[in-house]
Motif scaffolding. Structure first.
Motif, PDB file in Angstrom:
ATOM      1  N   LEU A  23       0.873  -1.176   0.000  1.00 15.69           N
ATOM      2  CA  LEU A  23       0.000   0.000   0.000  1.00 15.69           C
ATOM      3  C   LEU A  23       0.911   1.227   0.000  1.00 15.69           C
ATOM      4  O   LEU A  23       1.640   1.465   0.967  1.00 15.69           O
ATOM      5  CB  LEU A  23      -0.906  -0.004   1.228  1.00 15.69           C
ATOM      6  N   ILE A  24       0.865   1.979  -1.069  1.00 13.81           N
ATOM      7  CA  ILE A  24       1.816   3.079  -1.267  1.00 13.81           C
ATOM      8  C   ILE A  24       1.066   4.378  -1.507  1.00 13.81           C
ATOM      9  O   ILE A  24       0.132   4.436  -2.307  1.00 13.81           O
ATOM     10  CB  ILE A  24       2.748   2.799  -2.460  1.00 13.81           C
ATOM     11  N   ARG A  25       1.476   5.431  -0.758  1.00 12.81           N
ATOM     12  CA  ARG A  25       0.933   6.770  -0.977  1.00 12.81           C
ATOM     13  C   ARG A  25       2.081   7.759  -0.989  1.00 12.81           C
ATOM     14  O   ARG A  25       2.927   7.766  -0.089  1.00 12.81           O
ATOM     15  CB  ARG A  25      -0.058   7.165   0.134  1.00 12.81           C
ATOM     16  N   HIS A  26       2.110   8.601  -2.025  1.00  7.34           N
ATOM     17  CA  HIS A  26       3.148   9.628  -2.158  1.00  7.34           C
ATOM     18  C   HIS A  26       4.548   9.003  -2.043  1.00  7.34           C
ATOM     19  O   HIS A  26       5.412   9.511  -1.311  1.00  7.34           O
ATOM     20  CB  HIS A  26       2.954  10.723  -1.100  1.00  7.34           C
ATOM     21  N   ASN A  27       4.720   7.867  -2.703  1.00  3.18           N
ATOM     22  CA  ASN A  27       5.997   7.143  -2.726  1.00  3.18           C
ATOM     23  C   ASN A  27       6.428   6.632  -1.356  1.00  3.18           C
ATOM     24  O   ASN A  27       7.609   6.336  -1.136  1.00  3.18           O
ATOM     25  CB  ASN A  27       7.110   8.020  -3.308  1.00  3.18           C
ATOM     26  N   CYS A  28       5.475   6.527  -0.446  1.00  2.23           N
ATOM     27  CA  CYS A  28       5.775   6.015   0.900  1.00  2.23           C
ATOM     28  C   CYS A  28       4.990   4.727   1.121  1.00  2.23           C
ATOM     29  O   CYS A  28       3.785   4.662   0.857  1.00  2.23           O
ATOM     30  CB  CYS A  28       5.408   7.050   1.959  1.00  2.23           C
ATOM     31  N   LEU A  29       5.676   3.692   1.614  1.00  3.29           N
ATOM     32  CA  LEU A  29       5.045   2.411   1.905  1.00  3.29           C
ATOM     33  C   LEU A  29       4.289   2.536   3.225  1.00  3.29           C
ATOM     34  O   LEU A  29       4.888   2.615   4.293  1.00  3.29           O
ATOM     35  CB  LEU A  29       6.121   1.331   1.994  1.00  3.29           C
ATOM     36  N   ILE A  30       2.961   2.576   3.155  1.00  9.09           N
ATOM     37  CA  ILE A  30       2.154   2.808   4.358  1.00  9.09           C
ATOM     38  C   ILE A  30       1.520   1.537   4.903  1.00  9.09           C
ATOM     39  O   ILE A  30       0.904   1.568   5.970  1.00  9.09           O
ATOM     40  CB  ILE A  30       1.048   3.851   4.100  1.00  9.09           C
ATOM     41  N   GLY A  31       1.668   0.431   4.190  1.00  8.48           N
ATOM     42  CA  GLY A  31       1.069  -0.792   4.694  1.00  8.48           C
ATOM     43  C   GLY A  31       1.238  -1.959   3.744  1.00  8.48           C
ATOM     44  O   GLY A  31       1.828  -1.845   2.666  1.00  8.48           O
ATOM     45  N   SER A  32       0.698  -3.104   4.174  1.00  8.93           N
ATOM     46  CA  SER A  32       0.790  -4.327   3.393  1.00  8.93           C
ATOM     47  C   SER A  32      -0.491  -5.126   3.587  1.00  8.93           C
ATOM     48  O   SER A  32      -0.883  -5.412   4.721  1.00  8.93           O
ATOM     49  CB  SER A  32       2.004  -5.146   3.838  1.00  8.93           C
ATOM     50  N   LEU A  33      -1.156  -5.465   2.485  1.00 16.07           N
ATOM     51  CA  LEU A  33      -2.371  -6.270   2.534  1.00 16.07           C
ATOM     52  C   LEU A  33      -2.054  -7.667   2.014  1.00 16.07           C
ATOM     53  O   LEU A  33      -1.472  -7.819   0.940  1.00 16.07           O
ATOM     54  CB  LEU A  33      -3.470  -5.629   1.678  1.00 16.07           C
ATOM     55  N   HIS A  34      -2.444  -8.691   2.780  1.00 16.33           N
ATOM     56  CA  HIS A  34      -2.094 -10.074   2.460  1.00 16.33           C
ATOM     57  C   HIS A  34      -3.357 -10.875   2.178  1.00 16.33           C
ATOM     58  O   HIS A  34      -4.206 -11.032   3.063  1.00 16.33           O
ATOM     59  CB  HIS A  34      -1.326 -10.721   3.618  1.00 16.33           C
ATOM     60  N   LEU A  35      -3.478 -11.375   0.952  1.00 15.31           N
ATOM     61  CA  LEU A  35      -4.599 -12.213   0.550  1.00 15.31           C
ATOM     62  C   LEU A  35      -4.090 -13.642   0.429  1.00 15.31           C
ATOM     63  O   LEU A  35      -3.206 -13.919  -0.388  1.00 15.31           O
ATOM     64  CB  LEU A  35      -5.171 -11.748  -0.787  1.00 15.31           C
ATOM     65  N   GLY A  36      -4.628 -14.559   1.236  1.00 21.34           N
ATOM     66  CA  GLY A  36      -4.134 -15.934   1.252  1.00 21.34           C
ATOM     67  C   GLY A  36      -5.205 -16.947   0.888  1.00 21.34           C
ATOM     68  O   GLY A  36      -6.372 -16.782   1.252  1.00 21.34           O
ATOM     69  N   SER A  37      -4.794 -17.987   0.170  1.00 16.52           N
ATOM     70  CA  SER A  37      -5.727 -19.043  -0.245  1.00 16.52           C
ATOM     71  C   SER A  37      -5.137 -20.408   0.059  1.00 16.52           C
ATOM     72  O   SER A  37      -3.922 -20.594   0.035  1.00 16.52           O
ATOM     73  CB  SER A  37      -6.018 -18.911  -1.744  1.00 16.52           C
ATOM     74  N   ASN A  38      -6.032 -21.375   0.339  1.00 10.73           N
ATOM     75  CA  ASN A  38      -5.565 -22.752   0.528  1.00 10.73           C
ATOM     76  C   ASN A  38      -5.481 -23.515  -0.792  1.00 10.73           C
ATOM     77  O   ASN A  38      -5.172 -24.696  -0.820  1.00 10.73           O
ATOM     78  CB  ASN A  38      -6.460 -23.502   1.520  1.00 10.73           C
ATOM     79  N   ASP A  39      -5.756 -22.813  -1.893  1.00  8.71           N
ATOM     80  CA  ASP A  39      -5.613 -23.378  -3.231  1.00  8.71           C
ATOM     81  C   ASP A  39      -4.237 -22.981  -3.783  1.00  8.71           C
ATOM     82  O   ASP A  39      -3.975 -21.803  -4.022  1.00  8.71           O
ATOM     83  CB  ASP A  39      -6.722 -22.831  -4.136  1.00  8.71           C
ATOM     84  N   PRO A  40      -3.349 -23.956  -3.999  1.00 11.14           N
ATOM     85  CA  PRO A  40      -1.991 -23.604  -4.456  1.00 11.14           C
ATOM     86  C   PRO A  40      -1.959 -22.948  -5.838  1.00 11.14           C
ATOM     87  O   PRO A  40      -0.978 -22.297  -6.189  1.00 11.14           O
ATOM     88  CB  PRO A  40      -1.258 -24.951  -4.470  1.00 11.14           C
ATOM     89  N   ALA A  41      -3.053 -23.100  -6.598  1.00  5.30           N
ATOM     90  CA  ALA A  41      -3.073 -22.514  -7.946  1.00  5.30           C
ATOM     91  C   ALA A  41      -3.816 -21.174  -7.980  1.00  5.30           C
ATOM     92  O   ALA A  41      -3.931 -20.569  -9.048  1.00  5.30           O
ATOM     93  CB  ALA A  41      -3.729 -23.486  -8.926  1.00  5.30           C
ATOM     94  N   ARG A  42      -4.314 -20.720  -6.830  1.00  4.15           N
ATOM     95  CA  ARG A  42      -5.119 -19.491  -6.822  1.00  4.15           C
ATOM     96  C   ARG A  42      -4.297 -18.279  -7.274  1.00  4.15           C
ATOM     97  O   ARG A  42      -4.721 -17.464  -8.088  1.00  4.15           O
ATOM     98  CB  ARG A  42      -5.681 -19.250  -5.403  1.00  4.15           C
ATOM     99  N   TYR A  43      -3.112 -18.151  -6.691  1.00  2.00           N
ATOM    100  CA  TYR A  43      -2.233 -17.040  -7.064  1.00  2.00           C
ATOM    101  C   TYR A  43      -0.938 -17.613  -7.616  1.00  2.00           C
ATOM    102  O   TYR A  43      -0.242 -18.386  -6.943  1.00  2.00           O
ATOM    103  CB  TYR A  43      -1.930 -16.145  -5.868  1.00  2.00           C
ATOM    104  N   SER A  44      -0.632 -17.258  -8.850  1.00  3.26           N
ATOM    105  CA  SER A  44       0.574 -17.773  -9.508  1.00  3.26           C
ATOM    106  C   SER A  44       1.318 -16.638 -10.185  1.00  3.26           C
ATOM    107  O   SER A  44       0.707 -15.743 -10.777  1.00  3.26           O
ATOM    108  CB  SER A  44       0.192 -18.837 -10.551  1.00  3.26           C
ATOM    109  N   GLU A  45       2.615 -16.690 -10.119  1.00  7.22           N
ATOM    110  CA  GLU A  45       3.445 -15.649 -10.724  1.00  7.22           C
ATOM    111  C   GLU A  45       3.379 -15.679 -12.254  1.00  7.22           C
ATOM    112  O   GLU A  45       3.876 -14.782 -12.921  1.00  7.22           O
ATOM    113  CB  GLU A  45       4.892 -15.801 -10.270  1.00  7.22           C
TER     114      GLU A  45
END
Length: 380
Positions: A138-160
């Protein structure tokens, strides 16, 4: 089947698959557009957090949603004193420096796929069942203000191997929403908080008494009001200076906040006078509470600039109204009657020697008094 027929069949299959993919993508985009509108409509930080930590999990069918926010000056935490994050307890964390965030995002780019064990312990410390994830900076004005983590128990849900531009866009929207909610709430807070004592100001009290009278009338419950006036406060300022006087006011404000229920409402009404609303509290209980506060104020030790201790006392006026005393629909007139009775009780306490509590009942709200009260209100 001839070669042309086979080619046409393969082409139709390819078109069908392509159409299905387009439909799925359109559904995903509609889903994200809906969420984006809900994000932008959030009016406060608690509402925004519930949307992200609870609704995201259900809407996107996720195993875990966790959030880390950079909050070096406690600006966000001050707005969330009564907020309880959803389980597990690590779904929301605050950090005062960026070391942890920068370890998650060394290049400020989102991370997709299966996490290493060390990273998983940071992103999802209480959920070992996450097999693929998307970590959004989460970035505002070139500053890292946070991190949002979305997790799944499906190994294929998120792939590079897939493109997640829409998730990157969502992260940008969320960062803007956090900034907007915090700024808006802080502006609102500044408008209703007395900056010296950190309790509510008179403007907030005048609004709150109308709300509480309406609630008391609707629920047929009593409402009590306390006026607390510090005795000989001018002498404190004259003897020790206004800085010490300010210290006394801050100490009293802190004492009142600590010794009342969350449902009670404390305000600095003006100068050295504080006003308190006690919902669902009858006259007997209000007098008991008033005496407890008077006793605590009397035993509060303050130090002057030479570090010499001294004490202050307070005169307290109390009044109460019950359902039977609500004679009119005009809540402004009712509020004026309550404040007038509490103020008169304070003056009576001072006339009787100070450092005491006095009760003044509300006058009979007969119809002929209505025009008089309305006239008094217009003159204020």
């Amino acid at each position: 089947m001839g070669p042309i027929d086979k080619e046409n069949k393969d082409l139709r299959r390819s078109l069908h698959l392509l159409a299905s993919k387009v439909e799925r993508n359109e559904a995903i985009l509609r889903s994200f557009f809906e969420i984006e509108l809900r994000l932008l409509s959030c009016s406060n930080l608690a509402e925004l957090l519930d949307l992200i930590l609870i609704d995201f999990k259900q809407h996107f069918r996720l195993t875990a949603v966790n959030l880390i926010l950079f909050d070096p000056e406690c600006a966000a935490r001050c707005l969330l004193e009564d907020y309880t994050p959803p389980e597990p307890g690590h779904s929301l964390r605050f950090v005062t420096n960026q070391r942890l965030l920068k370890s998650l995002f060394p290049t400020s780019e989102l991370r997709i796929g299966e996490l290493s064990a060390p990273l998983k312990s940071i992103a999802f410390p209480s959920n070992p069942y996450v097999l693929s994830s998307a970590l959004l900076p989460l970035i505002r004005h070139n500053c890292l203000i946070g991190s949002l983590h979305l997790g799944s128990n499906d190994p294929a849900r998120y792939s590079e191997h897939f493109d997640y531009d829409y998730i990157g866009h969502l992260a940008s929207v969320i960062a803007v929403c956090f900034e907007n909610c915090i700024n808006q709430q802080n502006l609102k807070r500044l408008s209703i908080i007395d900056m010296l004592t950190k309790v509510n100001n008179r403007r907030a009290f005048d609004q709150e008494i109308i709300r509480e009278l309406s609630r008391a009338s609707r629920n047929k419950t009593p409402l009590s009001c306390l006026f607390i006036d510090l005795d000989y406060f001018k002498l404190v300022n004259d003897s020790f200076g206004h800085q010490v006087g300010d210290k006394v006011l801050r100490s009293v404000g802190l004492l009142l906040n600590k010794n009342l229920r969350k449902t009670d409402f404390v305000a600095r009404y003006g100068g050295e006078e504080f006003a308190i609303l006690l919902p669902n509290c009858d006259s007997e209980k209000a007098i008991e509470i008033g005496n407890q506060l008077r006793h605590k104020i009397l035993h509060m030790v303050v130090h002057n600039n030479d570090n010499e201790p001294f004490r202050v006392s307070a005169s307290i006026g109390v009044t109460s109204c019950c359902h039977s005393s609500f004679a009119f629909d005009n809540l402004d007139a009712q509020a004026h009657a309550v404040l007038k009775a509490a103020d008169e009780a304070v003056y009576l306490a001072k006339e009787k020697g100070r450092n005491r509590i006095e009760y003044r009942s509300l006058p009979d709200m007969k119809p002929e008094l209505f025009s008089q009260l309305s006239g008094d209100l217009k003159s204020i």
